[in-house]
Design an enzyme around this catalytic site. Structure first.
Site, PDB file in Angstrom:
ATOM      1  N   ASP A 139      59.662 -60.974   3.375  1.00 62.15           N
ATOM      2  CA  ASP A 139      60.159 -60.894   4.753  1.00 62.15           C
ATOM      3  C   ASP A 139      60.078 -62.239   5.469  1.00 62.15           C
ATOM      4  OD1 ASP A 139      60.927 -58.206   4.827  1.00 62.15           O
ATOM      5  OD2 ASP A 139      58.844 -57.570   5.020  1.00 62.15           O
ATOM      6  N   LYS A 158      68.636 -48.920   8.482  1.00 54.00           N
ATOM      7  CA  LYS A 158      69.449 -49.759   7.598  1.00 54.00           C
ATOM      8  C   LYS A 158      70.742 -49.059   7.187  1.00 54.00           C
ATOM      9  CE  LYS A 158      65.250 -52.051   5.981  1.00 54.00           C
ATOM     10  NZ  LYS A 158      64.733 -53.124   5.150  1.00 54.00           N
ATOM     11  N   LYS A 172      53.973 -82.604  -2.928  1.00 53.72           N
ATOM     12  CA  LYS A 172      52.852 -81.673  -3.059  1.00 53.72           C
ATOM     13  C   LYS A 172      51.883 -81.853  -1.890  1.00 53.72           C
ATOM     14  CE  LYS A 172      49.077 -80.485  -6.103  1.00 53.72           C
ATOM     15  NZ  LYS A 172      48.111 -81.031  -7.031  1.00 53.72           N
ATOM     16  N   ASN A 203      55.343 -61.866  -4.382  1.00 58.10           N
ATOM     17  CA  ASN A 203      54.638 -60.583  -4.418  1.00 58.10           C
ATOM     18  C   ASN A 203      54.546 -60.112  -5.868  1.00 58.10           C
ATOM     19  OD1 ASN A 203      57.101 -58.973  -5.028  1.00 58.10           O
ATOM     20  ND2 ASN A 203      57.717 -59.771  -3.018  1.00 58.10           N
ATOM     21  N   LYS A 243      63.400 -46.453   7.835  1.00 62.34           N
ATOM     22  CA  LYS A 243      64.197 -47.489   7.160  1.00 62.34           C
ATOM     23  C   LYS A 243      65.584 -46.956   6.781  1.00 62.34           C
ATOM     24  CE  LYS A 243      60.178 -49.937   5.444  1.00 62.34           C
ATOM     25  NZ  LYS A 243      59.268 -50.231   4.342  1.00 62.34           N
TER      26      LYS A 243
HETATM   27  N1  CTP Z   1      64.924 -55.463   2.013  1.00 58.75           N
HETATM   28  C1  CTP Z   1      65.924 -56.406   2.089  1.00 58.75           C
HETATM   29  N2  CTP Z   1      65.721 -57.594   2.711  1.00 58.75           N
HETATM   30  C2  CTP Z   1      64.522 -57.870   3.268  1.00 58.75           C
HETATM   31  C3  CTP Z   1      63.476 -56.917   3.203  1.00 58.75           C
HETATM   32  C4  CTP Z   1      63.716 -55.731   2.553  1.00 58.75           C
HETATM   33  O1  CTP Z   1      67.038 -56.160   1.576  1.00 58.75           O
HETATM   34  N3  CTP Z   1      64.339 -59.036   3.875  1.00 58.75           N
HETATM   35  C5  CTP Z   1      65.197 -54.181   1.345  1.00 58.75           C
HETATM   36  C6  CTP Z   1      64.382 -53.938   0.085  1.00 58.75           C
HETATM   37  O2  CTP Z   1      65.092 -54.375  -1.066  1.00 58.75           O
HETATM   38  C7  CTP Z   1      64.199 -52.422   0.097  1.00 58.75           C
HETATM   39  C8  CTP Z   1      64.207 -52.063   1.578  1.00 58.75           C
HETATM   40  O3  CTP Z   1      64.826 -53.161   2.255  1.00 58.75           O
HETATM   41  O4  CTP Z   1      65.278 -51.745  -0.498  1.00 58.75           O
HETATM   42  C9  CTP Z   1      62.854 -51.803   2.170  1.00 58.75           C
HETATM   43  O5  CTP Z   1      62.001 -52.886   1.888  1.00 58.75           O
HETATM   44  P1  CTP Z   1      60.475 -52.870   2.320  1.00 58.75           P
HETATM   45  O6  CTP Z   1      59.855 -54.166   1.883  1.00 58.75           O
HETATM   46  O7  CTP Z   1      59.820 -51.584   1.906  1.00 58.75           O
HETATM   47  O8  CTP Z   1      60.551 -52.782   3.878  1.00 58.75           O
HETATM   48  P2  CTP Z   1      60.934 -53.754   5.014  1.00 58.75           P
HETATM   49  O9  CTP Z   1      62.275 -53.349   5.513  1.00 58.75           O
HETATM   50  O10 CTP Z   1      60.781 -55.174   4.603  1.00 58.75           O
HETATM   51  O11 CTP Z   1      59.865 -53.363   6.121  1.00 58.75           O
HETATM   52  P3  CTP Z   1      58.277 -53.571   6.141  1.00 58.75           P
HETATM   53  O12 CTP Z   1      58.017 -54.808   5.317  1.00 58.75           O
HETATM   54  O13 CTP Z   1      58.001 -53.734   7.564  1.00 58.75           O
HETATM   55  O14 CTP Z   1      57.688 -52.341   5.545  1.00 58.75           O
END
Ligand code: CTP
Length: 398
Positions: free
Chosen positions: A274, A336, A284, A205, A332
């Site tokens: 995610d 969390k 490759k 990303n 969240k």
């Molecule tokens: N985070 C994490 N591990 C993951 C995904 C996210 O520790 N696999 C943490 C990120 O570092 C951030 C928080 O969770 O502090 C929220 O991350 P975000 O990407 O905004 O949300 P997600 O929980 O992944 O949810 P979504 O992608 O559905 O918005």
């Protein structure tokens, strides 16, 4: 705005002090420059006067006598005395309490902290007498910056260059920063993760790590021991921070879990992928006609895992959203088990990836919402840490 007396002694690095004055004035500091006679051989008092927007002081007994130019007045004015460059001669005088010109007299008279930025030839710096003098000053509470390594004015290479202006400014900021995170370990995650598809490709990303690196730097300035677990970025790790480089979400999870037990405050600003490809191709992937399907599987949610075992730690997460910012962030925070979530919208100018600024809302588990205007990521980092310190002191009084 701080009241800073900048002492300049006679070394070639004196020309860099012009940049230092500019940087201090830019910060909003009120700078009074004191120059030794030798310093005035390298750079003119007029240059320093123009940049500092104040008269420059060179004489212990100026004529006509004016209290505002007196060495005691300057010593009392100073909230910090910076001597840059500090030559071997000035260092020796300070170490022995000699006050035979305006600069050394101000240094002896002031009760403000003193920051020395030595600059000299590498062989002079290495002399035991110079090292002894520096140690003597450090033992008396004077802050001495390390010299930098590189080409010296005399064409030799070695250690003896004055510290970079940026580093001096950073140290000055740290001197004025309350050390309210002393004795704490702050664990920060930053940057993107990379999920390999084959030996040449990955899913990632746009995160550059700027927010997490700003948190690491701010925490370090406040006296914390900082462990920064970061995905691949081009952002320079702050000095004094322990950097743990990782690549994938699984690697980040392992590094975070390893350091979690010793952490007091955990700030998870990483943009963790995610999903990861279910299988990483050994070779490759060659192109073919038609489409290519890659099956993705879920990565563990590291923050949720930490939330489930957080104990007395303060857990801070980030939520970057493109819609329903508050609702999604609050969800969240709850799911969390966080103490704080920093919500920022990708749709606002000045917020998001790859910029030095952010617009955020800080939501706490207690239900408070602090809506912040556009500001630097570094300033935001300090506000987030202010909240963490507040929660920690409440915990300690309960
Ligand atoms: N985070 C994490 N591990 C993951 C995904 C996210 O520790 N696999 C943490 C990120 O570092 C951030 C928080 O969770 O502090 C929220 O991350 P975000 O990407 O905004 O949300 P997600 O929980 O992944 O949810 P979504 O992608 O559905 O918005």
């Amino acid at each position: 705005m701080k009241k800073i007396v900048l002492g300049i002694s006679g070394g070639i690095a004196a020309y860099k002090s012009a940049e230092l004055v500019r940087a201090l004035v830019k910060r909003g500091d009120d700078v009074r420059v004191v120059m030794t006679k030798n310093a005035a051989e390298f750079i003119t008092p007029l240059t320093m006067q123009t940049l500092s927007r104040n008269p420059v002081h060179t004489e212990t007994f100026p004529h006509p006598s004016d209290y505002s130019l007196n060495h005691i007045a300057l010593a009392e004015f100073a909230e910090l005395l910076v001597i840059a460059p500090a030559t071997a001669n000035v260092i020796a005088k300070l170490a022995n309490g000699i006050a035979d010109d305006l600069l050394t007299t101000v240094a002896l008279a002031t009760e403000a902290p003193i920051l020395l930025c030595p600059a000299m030839n590498d062989k002079m710096l290495a002399k035991p007498i110079v090292q002894e003098n520096i140690t003597k000053l450090v033992n008396r509470g004077i802050i001495v910056m390390d010299t930098a390594f590189g080409e010296l004015a005399c064409k030799s290479y070695g250690s003896g260059r004055m510290a970079e202006i940026e580093d001096i400014i950073e140290r000055i900021s740290a001197i004025f920063t309350p050390q309210d995170l002393q004795g704490t370990v702050v664990l920060v995650s930053a940057g993107p993760t990379r999920e390999a598809i084959d030996p040449v490709r990955f899913i990632s990303n746009h995160s550059t790590g700027k927010m997490g690196f700003a948190v690491a730097k701010a925490a370090q300035q406040r006296g914390a021991r900082v462990i920064l677990v970061s995905g691949p970025t081009n952002t320079q790790a702050p000095r004094g921070v322990t950097l743990v480089p990782v690549s994938s979400a699984l690697e980040m999870r392992l590094a975070i879990l390893e350091h979690f037990p010793s952490a007091t405050i955990v700030v998870k600003s990483a943009a963790v992928a995610d999903y990861r490809p279910q299988a990483i191709a050994k070779n490759k992937i060659k192109k073919n006609e038609g489409t290519l399907n890659i099956v993705l599987e879920r990565n563990p949610d590291i923050l949720a895992e930490l939330g489930a075992q957080k104990g007395q730690r303060i857990l801070i997460g980030f939520a970057m959203e493109t819609e329903d910012l508050l609702i999604n962030a609050q969800k969240k925070l709850l799911e969390k088990n966080l103490d704080i979530i920093v919500a920022n919208s990708l749709c606002e100018d000045g917020a998001g990836f790859a910029v030095d600024t952010n617009i955020a809302k800080i939501i706490t588990a207690k239900g408070t919402i602090e809506e912040l205007p556009l500001m630097s990521k570094f300033d935001l980092a300090h506000i987030i840490l202010d909240q963490a310190v507040r929660i920690r002191s409440l915990q300690q009084t309960c």
